[in-house]
Every structure is written in C-alpha cells, then in structure tokens.
Motif scaffolding. Structure first.
Motif, PDB file in Angstrom:
ATOM      1  N   ASN A 196       0.832  -1.213   0.000  1.00 26.05           N
ATOM      2  CA  ASN A 196       0.000   0.000   0.000  1.00 26.05           C
ATOM      3  C   ASN A 196       0.861   1.255   0.000  1.00 26.05           C
ATOM      4  O   ASN A 196       0.555   2.244   0.672  1.00 26.05           O
ATOM      5  CB  ASN A 196      -0.939  -0.002   1.207  1.00 26.05           C
ATOM      6  N   LEU A 197       1.920   1.201  -0.764  1.00 28.64           N
ATOM      7  CA  LEU A 197       2.860   2.315  -0.840  1.00 28.64           C
ATOM      8  C   LEU A 197       2.573   3.178  -2.065  1.00 28.64           C
ATOM      9  O   LEU A 197       1.993   2.728  -3.047  1.00 28.64           O
ATOM     10  CB  LEU A 197       4.295   1.785  -0.944  1.00 28.64           C
ATOM     11  N   THR A 198       2.989   4.421  -2.002  1.00 26.94           N
ATOM     12  CA  THR A 198       3.083   5.204  -3.232  1.00 26.94           C
ATOM     13  C   THR A 198       4.331   4.716  -3.978  1.00 26.94           C
ATOM     14  O   THR A 198       5.194   4.029  -3.399  1.00 26.94           O
ATOM     15  CB  THR A 198       3.233   6.699  -2.939  1.00 26.94           C
ATOM     16  N   THR A 199       4.438   5.075  -5.238  1.00 30.74           N
ATOM     17  CA  THR A 199       5.634   4.682  -5.997  1.00 30.74           C
ATOM     18  C   THR A 199       6.879   5.321  -5.383  1.00 30.74           C
ATOM     19  O   THR A 199       7.956   4.707  -5.342  1.00 30.74           O
ATOM     20  CB  THR A 199       5.495   5.090  -7.472  1.00 30.74           C
ATOM     21  N   GLU A 200       6.732   6.538  -4.871  1.00 32.47           N
ATOM     22  CA  GLU A 200       7.861   7.209  -4.221  1.00 32.47           C
ATOM     23  C   GLU A 200       8.289   6.469  -2.963  1.00 32.47           C
ATOM     24  O   GLU A 200       9.487   6.314  -2.696  1.00 32.47           O
ATOM     25  CB  GLU A 200       7.494   8.660  -3.883  1.00 32.47           C
ATOM     26  N   GLU A 201       7.331   6.003  -2.188  1.00 32.26           N
ATOM     27  CA  GLU A 201       7.652   5.246  -0.970  1.00 32.26           C
ATOM     28  C   GLU A 201       8.314   3.914  -1.324  1.00 32.26           C
ATOM     29  O   GLU A 201       9.277   3.496  -0.658  1.00 32.26           O
ATOM     30  CB  GLU A 201       6.378   5.006  -0.160  1.00 32.26           C
ATOM     31  N   PHE A 202       7.808   3.270  -2.359  1.00 33.27           N
ATOM     32  CA  PHE A 202       8.414   2.028  -2.845  1.00 33.27           C
ATOM     33  C   PHE A 202       9.870   2.275  -3.244  1.00 33.27           C
ATOM     34  O   PHE A 202      10.773   1.520  -2.880  1.00 33.27           O
ATOM     35  CB  PHE A 202       7.607   1.507  -4.031  1.00 33.27           C
ATOM     36  N   ARG A 203      10.108   3.369  -3.960  1.00 30.57           N
ATOM     37  CA  ARG A 203      11.473   3.742  -4.371  1.00 30.57           C
ATOM     38  C   ARG A 203      12.378   3.959  -3.168  1.00 30.57           C
ATOM     39  O   ARG A 203      13.518   3.467  -3.132  1.00 30.57           O
ATOM     40  CB  ARG A 203      11.402   5.032  -5.202  1.00 30.57           C
ATOM     41  N   ASP A 204      11.874   4.687  -2.173  1.00 37.13           N
ATOM     42  CA  ASP A 204      12.713   5.056  -1.030  1.00 37.13           C
ATOM     43  C   ASP A 204      12.990   3.891  -0.089  1.00 37.13           C
ATOM     44  O   ASP A 204      13.872   3.981   0.773  1.00 37.13           O
ATOM     45  CB  ASP A 204      12.066   6.217  -0.267  1.00 37.13           C
ATOM     46  N   ILE A 205      12.254   2.816  -0.255  1.00 34.88           N
ATOM     47  CA  ILE A 205      12.573   1.586   0.477  1.00 34.88           C
ATOM     48  C   ILE A 205      13.572   0.752  -0.316  1.00 34.88           C
ATOM     49  O   ILE A 205      14.518   0.179   0.237  1.00 34.88           O
ATOM     50  CB  ILE A 205      11.287   0.775   0.750  1.00 34.88           C
ATOM     51  N   LEU A 206      13.372   0.721  -1.640  1.00 35.95           N
ATOM     52  CA  LEU A 206      14.232  -0.095  -2.497  1.00 35.95           C
ATOM     53  C   LEU A 206      15.670   0.432  -2.559  1.00 35.95           C
ATOM     54  O   LEU A 206      16.633  -0.350  -2.512  1.00 35.95           O
ATOM     55  CB  LEU A 206      13.621  -0.161  -3.897  1.00 35.95           C
ATOM     56  N   ILE A 207      15.829   1.749  -2.645  1.00 33.87           N
ATOM     57  CA  ILE A 207      17.180   2.321  -2.813  1.00 33.87           C
ATOM     58  C   ILE A 207      18.121   1.924  -1.676  1.00 33.87           C
ATOM     59  O   ILE A 207      19.217   1.399  -1.940  1.00 33.87           O
ATOM     60  CB  ILE A 207      17.115   3.859  -2.962  1.00 33.87           C
ATOM     61  N   PRO A 208      17.788   2.169  -0.408  1.00 32.77           N
ATOM     62  CA  PRO A 208      18.750   1.797   0.641  1.00 32.77           C
ATOM     63  C   PRO A 208      19.023   0.292   0.694  1.00 32.77           C
ATOM     64  O   PRO A 208      20.134  -0.123   1.049  1.00 32.77           O
ATOM     65  CB  PRO A 208      18.085   2.294   1.929  1.00 32.77           C
ATOM     66  N   LYS A 209      18.035  -0.514   0.327  1.00 35.00           N
ATOM     67  CA  LYS A 209      18.268  -1.957   0.307  1.00 35.00           C
ATOM     68  C   LYS A 209      19.340  -2.328  -0.720  1.00 35.00           C
ATOM     69  O   LYS A 209      20.111  -3.275  -0.517  1.00 35.00           O
ATOM     70  CB  LYS A 209      16.961  -2.703   0.030  1.00 35.00           C
ATOM     71  N   LEU A 210      19.402  -1.590  -1.825  1.00 35.28           N
ATOM     72  CA  LEU A 210      20.466  -1.826  -2.810  1.00 35.28           C
ATOM     73  C   LEU A 210      21.842  -1.550  -2.212  1.00 35.28           C
ATOM     74  O   LEU A 210      22.842  -2.149  -2.609  1.00 35.28           O
ATOM     75  CB  LEU A 210      20.260  -0.939  -4.044  1.00 35.28           C
ATOM     76  N   PHE A 211      21.874  -0.605  -1.271  1.00 31.96           N
ATOM     77  CA  PHE A 211      23.124  -0.246  -0.596  1.00 31.96           C
ATOM     78  C   PHE A 211      23.324  -1.058   0.687  1.00 31.96           C
ATOM     79  O   PHE A 211      24.259  -0.792   1.446  1.00 31.96           O
ATOM     80  CB  PHE A 211      23.115   1.247  -0.264  1.00 31.96           C
ATOM     81  N   GLU A 212      22.407  -2.001   0.920  1.00 30.26           N
ATOM     82  CA  GLU A 212      22.434  -2.840   2.128  1.00 30.26           C
ATOM     83  C   GLU A 212      22.344  -1.993   3.396  1.00 30.26           C
ATOM     84  O   GLU A 212      23.025  -2.239   4.397  1.00 30.26           O
ATOM     85  CB  GLU A 212      23.687  -3.722   2.139  1.00 30.26           C
TER      86      GLU A 212
END
Length: 337
Positions: free
Chosen positions: A195-211
């Motif tokens: 139930n995220l906005t696309t922006e919220e989805f992005r802001d969760i995905l980015i730090p996970k890429l950086f672990e």
C-alpha cells in the motif's frame, strides 16, 4: 556507488538527464538513477513509432511519446512505475549482459516478498512467469547504461490499449515489440509493501540496494543535479526527446494502408512514409468526383506525417469536388495517423 533521484515526472527530461550524466560526468564509481513519470510511451531506437502505438488513444489521453537511445521494444509507463538506470564504465560490464545489472534489483525484490522474481530471457524480469520489467542498454564513449522498468502499480488496462495497433494498417521493417503477459509487483510483495506510493516504494528499495535500512543512511551517496547541469539537460531535451524529428522522423520507412466504405463509395489510401515525411501517396476507390485526385496526392508529398500538417494541406481543397458526398472529416481521418 552514487545514486540520483530525479524530481521531474516528464520522461523526456528524465531521459535527457540520464544521457547528460552518462556523457558528461565522471563519478569514478557506478551510478544508479531512479525516475518516475506520468503516462508515456518510450519506443526503442530502431522502432517505427507509429507501428508501436495506438495513435488515436494516445492523442485522446494525452500520453507523451518519445524515443530512447537504446534498442529494444516499446514500453508504457505511468506514475505507478519506477524506472532505474545503472551507469558504468564500458570495461566493467559486457554489453548485453543484462543479468549483471538487474540481479541486485531482483535480490531486493525477493527480500521484499516477491520470491519468484527472476531474470528471464534476454532482458526481462518475471514474477510467477509474468513480466514486470523490461530492460535496454546503450553504450558510447567508454560508458554504458542499462535502464529498466519496475511496474509497481501501473494501469495495465491503459497499457494494453495504448500499445495496441492494427498490424494490417502499418507495414515496415522496424523492430517490432514482442507482447508478453505483464503484471504489477504490488500483489507479490509482503503486506507492508503493498500500500505504498511509488515514491515510498522507491525510497525503500534504494537503501536496500546499498544494504542499508533507510534512505537517510546513504544521503552522502546522493548526487543532486545542479543548475548548470540542468541548463545542459534542457539542451539535450530539445535536441532529442522533445523533438518531432527524433521521435517520429527517425522511424524506418513504412507504408500506411487505410480503406473505408461509405454510402457514396470506397476510398483506399496508401502512403509511403520516409523519415517521418510523406514520400508517396496513392488513392484508389470507386468514389465519384469532378476533380483529379492526383492534385491532392501531389500536394501531400513531402508533408510531415502529422494530423495538423496533413489537414493544413487538405484545407486548400474543396474535398467534395474530389470525393462527392463523403464528409471532409472522414477523408482527413483516413489520411492521418
């Protein structure tokens, strides 16, 4: 690794930003870009634009159309889609090796609940066998970018209509898109990510890429586009992505065939289009008229294959003299995209 979050919601500006950062900045480390845009279609470098889009639907719904530098097929995006782009030195990756770019994304999505996410075929990402991401690649001057889509919550009904075109209408040698079963990621993720906005989805995905756990932990890795950068980006935008010649004129030579029966006769139109311009026109049919239709076909030669340009030419003729009893607007519709 550095990252850039683009603020624009215009695909044309975002592609111009990607091109600028690739060609004019040397970060001495990989760069990953993220961008979200309003409804748009992006065709591949070697495609015939009009062969890939439902022109009437696109025009009616104000969907932006542009062409990218990379090859591959046409894609539809809206505010429910997140784009990503990795920029690296060409020596660091083999051209065409999409898996090395996309696997980190897949790993994060699995962590977020999409357990069946996988890299498939040449350049697609699938979940439960359905496509949620297409990817393309471009290399120049020692740099390579690989960019792709992530359909989080895209309007799939619009996608299927915007990219549907009558194959009997346009014939060309352009590289055609391969239609696949498509889906959104949203229902495959864990409940907390549904139930995220696309922006919220992005802001969760980015730090996970950086672990890392949050975007705040990696702010030092963010590159902010400067005012001077933006001036150069605007130049690229106008030269390429907002330029009719680039979007439509670069299409391979193609033929448009349109035929319709009216109470007062049948009109069969054949147009050869080259570099986005009408190269030749033939009009056949059993219609009646006192005028010679060759006068119209001659006038249309070297006209841009755009509705307003064709209409401007036809406005110079009393079409009832050439196609007796057939409404002018119907004739214009037959001759335009």
């Amino acid at each position: 690794m550095k990252y850039v979050v683009m603020k624009s919601r215009d695909i044309r500006e975002n592609l111009a930003t990607e091109q600028f950062l690739m060609n004019n900045k040397d970060f001495n480390e990989p760069l990953v870009l993220f961008y979200i845009e309003g409804p748009c279609i992006i065709v591949g470098r070697n495609q015939n634009t009009l062969e890939e889009i439902n022109h009437d639907y696109v025009k009616e719904h104000s969907i932006v159309v542009t062409r990218r530098l990379s090859g591959g097929g046409a894609v539809y995006q809206d505010l429910g889609n997140l784009c990503f782009s990795f920029v690296v030195n060409s020596d660091d990756k083999n051209f065409g090796d999409f898996k090395s770019f996309t696997q980190p994304i897949v790993d994060v999505l699995k962590e977020m609940g999409a357990k069946t996410a996988e890299v498939s075929g040449r350049n697609d990402l699938l979940v439960d066998g359905k496509k949620f991401s297409g990817n393309a690649m471009y290399t120049k001057n020692g740099k390579t970018f690989s960019h792709g889509t992530l359909s989080y919550d895209v309007d799939l009904d619009v996608l299927t209509q915007a990219l549907h075109v009558n194959e009997d209408k346009i014939k060309s040698k352009g590289i055609k898109s391969i239609r696949s079963r498509v889906t959104n990621l949203k229902p495959y993720l864990l409940p907390e990510y549904q139930n995220l906005t696309t922006e919220e989805f992005r802001d969760i995905l980015i730090p996970k890429l950086f672990e890392k756990n949050s975007i705040d932990e990696i702010k030092d890795n963010e590159y902010i586009v400067t005012d001077d950068d933006q001036k150069e980006i605007d130049k690229i935008l106008e030269k390429y992505y907002n330029n009719w010649d680039w979007v439509y004129g670069k299409s391979p030579k193609f033929t448009v065939k349109q035929r319709k029966h009216f109470d007062m006769g049948t009109i069969d139109i054949r147009l050869n289009i080259e570099n986005g311009m009408i190269d030749d026109v033939k009009i056949y049919g059993d219609f009646f008229g006192s005028g010679d239709v060759s006068e119209i076909t001659t006038a249309l030669k070297n006209t841009k294959f755009e509705t307003k340009d064709i209409q401007n030419v036809l406005d110079n003729f009393n079409l009832d003299n050439y196609f007796k009893g057939i409404p002018k607007e119907e004739i214009i519709k037959l001759m335009t995209p």
